[in-house]
Design a protein around this motif. Structure first.
Motif, PDB file in Angstrom:
ATOM      1  N   ASP A   3      25.588  55.216  93.281  1.00 14.02           N
ATOM      2  CA  ASP A   3      24.758  56.148  92.489  1.00 14.02           C
ATOM      3  C   ASP A   3      24.580  57.431  93.363  1.00 14.02           C
ATOM      4  N   VAL A   4      23.859  58.546  93.245  1.00 11.46           N
ATOM      5  CA  VAL A   4      23.831  59.599  93.774  1.00 11.46           C
ATOM      6  C   VAL A   4      23.374  59.386  95.218  1.00 11.46           C
ATOM      7  N   LEU A  18      27.090  61.994  86.130  1.00 12.16           N
ATOM      8  CA  LEU A  18      26.990  63.631  86.366  1.00 12.16           C
ATOM      9  C   LEU A  18      28.066  64.195  85.418  1.00 12.16           C
ATOM     10  N   ASP A  19      28.263  63.425  84.160  1.00 11.28           N
ATOM     11  CA  ASP A  19      29.495  64.049  83.408  1.00 11.28           C
ATOM     12  C   ASP A  19      29.056  64.566  82.072  1.00 11.28           C
ATOM     13  N   ARG A  20      27.789  65.220  81.873  1.00 12.82           N
ATOM     14  CA  ARG A  20      27.219  65.530  80.461  1.00 12.82           C
ATOM     15  C   ARG A  20      26.926  67.193  80.826  1.00 12.82           C
ATOM     16  N   ILE A  21      26.830  67.690  79.523  1.00 11.23           N
ATOM     17  CA  ILE A  21      26.375  68.977  79.524  1.00 11.23           C
ATOM     18  C   ILE A  21      25.267  69.114  78.497  1.00 11.23           C
ATOM     19  N   GLU A  22      24.078  69.631  78.990  1.00 11.75           N
ATOM     20  CA  GLU A  22      22.697  69.310  78.343  1.00 11.75           C
ATOM     21  C   GLU A  22      22.075  70.737  78.259  1.00 11.75           C
ATOM     22  N   SER A  23      21.454  70.712  77.236  1.00  9.38           N
ATOM     23  CA  SER A  23      20.269  72.000  77.132  1.00  9.38           C
ATOM     24  C   SER A  23      19.224  71.726  78.262  1.00  9.38           C
ATOM     25  N   THR A  24      18.834  73.112  78.776  1.00 11.52           N
ATOM     26  CA  THR A  24      17.626  73.013  79.626  1.00 11.52           C
ATOM     27  C   THR A  24      16.623  73.656  78.938  1.00 11.52           C
ATOM     28  N   GLY A  70      27.058  68.819  84.434  1.00 17.01           N
ATOM     29  CA  GLY A  70      26.915  67.735  85.364  1.00 17.01           C
ATOM     30  C   GLY A  70      28.216  68.308  86.294  1.00 17.01           C
ATOM     31  N   ALA A  71      28.069  67.797  87.467  1.00 22.33           N
ATOM     32  CA  ALA A  71      29.312  68.081  88.523  1.00 22.33           C
ATOM     33  C   ALA A  71      30.351  67.308  88.403  1.00 22.33           C
ATOM     34  N   THR A  72      30.644  66.133  87.589  1.00 24.33           N
ATOM     35  CA  THR A  72      31.662  65.411  87.459  1.00 24.33           C
ATOM     36  C   THR A  72      32.187  65.655  86.001  1.00 24.33           C
ATOM     37  N   VAL A  73      31.686  66.801  85.066  1.00 21.23           N
ATOM     38  CA  VAL A  73      32.400  67.185  83.987  1.00 21.23           C
ATOM     39  C   VAL A  73      33.793  67.951  84.341  1.00 21.23           C
ATOM     40  N   THR A  74      34.536  67.063  83.500  1.00 16.06           N
ATOM     41  CA  THR A  74      36.134  67.790  83.737  1.00 16.06           C
ATOM     42  C   THR A  74      36.109  69.216  83.280  1.00 16.06           C
ATOM     43  N   THR A  90      25.321  68.175  92.183  1.00 14.70           N
ATOM     44  CA  THR A  90      24.995  67.362  91.281  1.00 14.70           C
ATOM     45  C   THR A  90      25.296  68.071  89.942  1.00 14.70           C
ATOM     46  N   GLY A  91      25.320  69.347  89.890  1.00 15.59           N
ATOM     47  CA  GLY A  91      25.460  70.040  88.427  1.00 15.59           C
ATOM     48  C   GLY A  91      25.223  71.759  88.821  1.00 15.59           C
ATOM     49  N   VAL A  92      25.331  72.357  87.735  1.00 13.80           N
ATOM     50  CA  VAL A  92      25.264  73.903  87.605  1.00 13.80           C
ATOM     51  C   VAL A  92      24.593  74.140  86.288  1.00 13.80           C
TER      52      VAL A  92
END
Length: 330
Positions: A11-12, A56-62, A70-74, A213-215
């Motif tokens: 985990d993180v 960490l592979d998701r793109i989500e609304s804030t 997420g940082a591991t989004v390709t 962990t993300g941007v």
């Protein structure tokens, strides 16, 4: 290649703990840059901590209406995401300009931000390099430097940052999120890469052992009309010799808002704030765009063999802004 230990992070917090226990460890995600540097001997980690399978592979609304990546989004998934394509097209274009499809399928957002320079003196361990071996010198100053920095360089280093994606993120006011053993933190992308000054080996402002962990991207209406243009020495899969990320809001013939960043001209993505200030409130004309570019490039200090980048970046800026202008008029 040096022998190394390999651990898969559970985990993180576990990933951070593994790196915190070994200063010579490195995080591994796509490995498209790190593994190459290990093969050449530039990177010699004692341990690789695999973070690819972390959630960490998701793109989500804030909550504020932006997006968190997420940082591991390709890179492939980032470029194809409907929210990115529709609201931040400059980012999709930058990612698609960055590499082949195979590399985009492996490369991750976090890893892309941490790419190291492709300067030939840095990647050749038989040569001195202040970035790789502090205090050894910068042979690019008097050697091969046609693709090196014209902005923000120093006598210690004239290498350029290689990322296309980071240039677009700089223009979009992105914020980088990370985690360390002491907790969570964030940095505006504009502050992620410190000025090169006399410490070119210090490539980011992240705390030691930090895991990206993300941007996050803010809600940015101007970004809906945005563009990335890259100039390179061959037609595909080459690093930029100059690039521009731009967003423009024009109403009644006046520039109401603008975002502008340059790539392949400095040790970091170069946010062109002087040019932005010159654009906002001015008439939307080619003359305005040229004057704004000239204002930004007044700070350029080219070397004997890379002075071509000054007119290149001026012309590229005018071309991209003019295209956005024409798009707004349709």
């Amino acid at each position: 290649m040096k022998e190394f230990d390999y651990r898969k992070a559970p985990d993180v917090s576990g990933a951070v703990a593994l790196l915190d226990a070994d200063p010579d460890a490195r995080y591994l995600a796509g490995g498209t840059n790190l593994v190459d540097l290990m093969k050449s001997g530039v990177e010699r980690p004692a341990r690789l901590v695999d973070v690819r399978q972390l959630p960490l592979d998701r793109i989500e609304s804030t909550p504020d209406g932006g997006l968190r990546i997420g940082a591991t989004v390709t890179n492939s998934d980032l470029a194809a995401h409907p929210g990115i394509r529709g609201r931040y097209p400059v980012l999709t274009q930058a990612v698609l300009a960055g590499a082949s499809g195979q590399l985009r399928n492996m490369a991750t957002v976090g890893g892309n931000l941490l790419q190291r320079t492709r300067c030939a003196y840095f990647t050749d361990t038989t040569k001195p390099c202040n970035k790789r071996d502090p205090g050894s010198g910068c042979p690019a100053l008097g050697g091969e430097h046609h693709n090196h920095a014209i902005l923000g360089a120093s006598e210690s280093c004239v290498a350029v940052h290689p990322s296309d994606m980071a240039v677009a993120l700089a223009a979009l006011d992105a914020v980088v999120h990370y985690e360390t053993a002491d907790g969570r933190g964030e940095l505006p992308l504009d502050q992620l890469y410190p000025p090169v000054a006399g410490t070119p080996d210090r490539e980011t402002a992240l705390p030691a052992g930090a895991l990206i962990t993300g941007v996050s991207l803010p809600p940015l209406p101007v970004a809906a009309r945005s563009r990335y243009r890259k100039v390179r020495e061959r037609a595909s899969y080459a690093f930029a010799i100059g690039s521009v990320a731009a967003a423009l809001d024009i109403r009644d013939g006046i520039v109401r808002d603008a975002r502008l960043a340059f790539g392949a001209v400095a040790s970091r993505p170069w946010r062109a704030r002087t040019a932005e200030q010159a654009l906002i409130g001015a008439p939307a004309t080619a003359e305005t765009y040229a004057a704004a570019a000239e204002a930004e490039l007044e700070a350029a200090r080219p070397l004997p063999h890379n002075g071509y980048k000054v007119p290149l970046m001026r012309n590229l800026t005018v071309a991209v802004l003019s295209e956005l202008d024409e798009e707004a008029a349709r």
